[in-house]
Design a protein around this motif. Structure first.
Motif, PDB file in Angstrom:
ATOM      1  N   PRO A 276       0.840  -1.203   0.000  1.00  0.00           N
ATOM      2  CA  PRO A 276       0.000   0.000   0.000  1.00  0.00           C
ATOM      3  C   PRO A 276       0.875   1.252   0.000  1.00  0.00           C
ATOM      4  N   THR A 277       0.326   2.343  -0.499  1.00  0.00           N
ATOM      5  CA  THR A 277       1.077   3.588  -0.569  1.00  0.00           C
ATOM      6  C   THR A 277       1.626   3.949   0.811  1.00  0.00           C
ATOM      7  N   GLY A 278       2.908   4.242   0.863  1.00  0.00           N
ATOM      8  CA  GLY A 278       3.564   4.547   2.122  1.00  0.00           C
ATOM      9  C   GLY A 278       4.378   3.397   2.659  1.00  0.00           C
ATOM     10  N   GLY A 279       4.137   2.199   2.132  1.00  0.00           N
ATOM     11  CA  GLY A 279       4.925   1.045   2.538  1.00  0.00           C
ATOM     12  C   GLY A 279       4.325   0.259   3.685  1.00  0.00           C
ATOM     13  N   SER A 280       4.902  -0.910   3.949  1.00  0.00           N
ATOM     14  CA  SER A 280       4.438  -1.819   5.003  1.00  0.00           C
ATOM     15  C   SER A 280       5.576  -2.134   5.961  1.00  0.00           C
ATOM     16  N   THR A 281       5.192  -2.642   7.137  1.00  0.00           N
ATOM     17  CA  THR A 281       6.203  -3.044   8.127  1.00  0.00           C
ATOM     18  C   THR A 281       6.871  -4.348   7.732  1.00  0.00           C
ATOM     19  N   ASN A 282       6.081  -5.244   7.158  1.00  0.00           N
ATOM     20  CA  ASN A 282       6.602  -6.525   6.706  1.00  0.00           C
ATOM     21  C   ASN A 282       6.233  -6.726   5.231  1.00  0.00           C
ATOM     22  N   PRO A 283       7.085  -7.417   4.478  1.00  0.00           N
ATOM     23  CA  PRO A 283       6.819  -7.579   3.047  1.00  0.00           C
ATOM     24  C   PRO A 283       5.648  -8.531   2.785  1.00  0.00           C
TER      25      PRO A 283
END
Length: 294
Positions: A276-283
């Motif tokens: 999601p836009t902004g990135g994630s904590t885990n792939p």
């Protein structure tokens, strides 16, 4: 005065030179000029510049203008006719003949009545009216020229602003290119090729990793277009543990140059997923697009 330069750049000296200030404001400007040599010199330069401008844009009146002006002025002035002057002289003589006996009567010929005075006054009135009309015409022409010059100055300032903005963009792009060239020519950076996975077989990218400085750059060759609300995220795998290396900008995802990512202390593998836009904590492993080992 706290700041003489601010006073000079406020525009009040130009207003003084153009006669747009009140008497009190004019006196204030003159007092400042008398107290500060910088203001006095600037005011002199403004007055000289306006004088040069007016002289450079002086326009010769159209042919026949003087005759038209004189004709209109004469038509509006009530110049006495010879017959009315004669009647005035006769009345003056009649009044003189009816004075008391103790007063010496001076009889003048009718033709000797003082007539030059009205003519002189009419001449001065004509000259003053003509001068006033020509002055108004000159002022109107000067004001029009001044407005045109102001518009041209604003246009030049706008062009200068656009040029400065364009120059800043070009300088920033040149800076990015110089930085990319330094990275590509630096032997300390190791290029890690990232190949496409089953979800995107034709995807290609590479990571430039400096194990000494821990700097990471990503260079996209080909990545599938993303739907709205999604963004590519780079991961470094260090002993099997994923480490967030940052998200890719839309420009980088389309292959527009190198992007400086987050520093990575150590890694054995680099991979890229869709998050999601902004990135994630885990792939999100199911969306892994490219992967490559050092």
């Amino acid at each position: 005065m706290e700041n003489i330069q601010d006073y000079i750049e406020s525009g009040i000296l130009e207003q003084y030179a153009l006669g747009e200030l009140s008497a009190a404001e004019q006196s204030a400007v003159e007092a400042q000029a008398a107290s500060h040599s910088e203001i006095r010199e600037e005011l002199q330069q403004v007055q000289e510049a306006l004088g040069f401008y007016a002289e450079a844009h002086a326009v010769t009146p159209p042919a026949g203008m003087r005759e038209r002006v004189l004709t209109n002025v004469l038509a509006q002035l009530a110049v006495p006719t010879p017959s009315s002057a004669l009647r005035a002289d006769v009345d003056a003589v009649a009044q003189a003949n009816h004075r008391p006996a103790s007063t010496e009567t001076v009889v003048r010929p009718i033709g000797s009545a003082v007539a030059p005075a009205p003519a002189a006054r009419s001449g001065w009135a004509i000259a003053a009216s003509v001068a006033l009309i020509l002055s108004l015409a000159g002022n109107a022409l000067f004001y029009s020229r001044w407005q045109n010059a102001s518009s041209e100055l604003v246009a030049m300032q706008n062009d200068q602003t656009r040029f400065a903005q364009t120059s800043q963009v070009v300088e920033r792009q040149l800076g990015d290119l110089r930085q990319e060239n330094e990275v590509l020519r630096n032997d300390e950076f190791k290029a890690v090729a990232l190949a496409g996975t089953k979800t995107a077989p034709s995807a290609r990218a590479r990571v430039l990793f400096n194990a000494v400085t821990h700097k990471v750059y990503v260079d996209v060759r080909s990545l599938p277009a993303l739907p709205a609300g999604k963004q590519y995220q780079l991961w470094a795998l260090d002993k099997g543990k994923p480490v967030n290396a940052g998200v890719l900008t839309a420009a980088t995802a389309t292959g527009e140059g190198l992007q400086h990512m987050k520093d990575i202390a150590s890694a054995q593998t680099f991979a890229m997923t869709i998050e999601p836009t902004g990135g994630s904590t885990n792939p999100t492993l199911s969306t892994m697009t490219v992967v490559g080992n050092i």
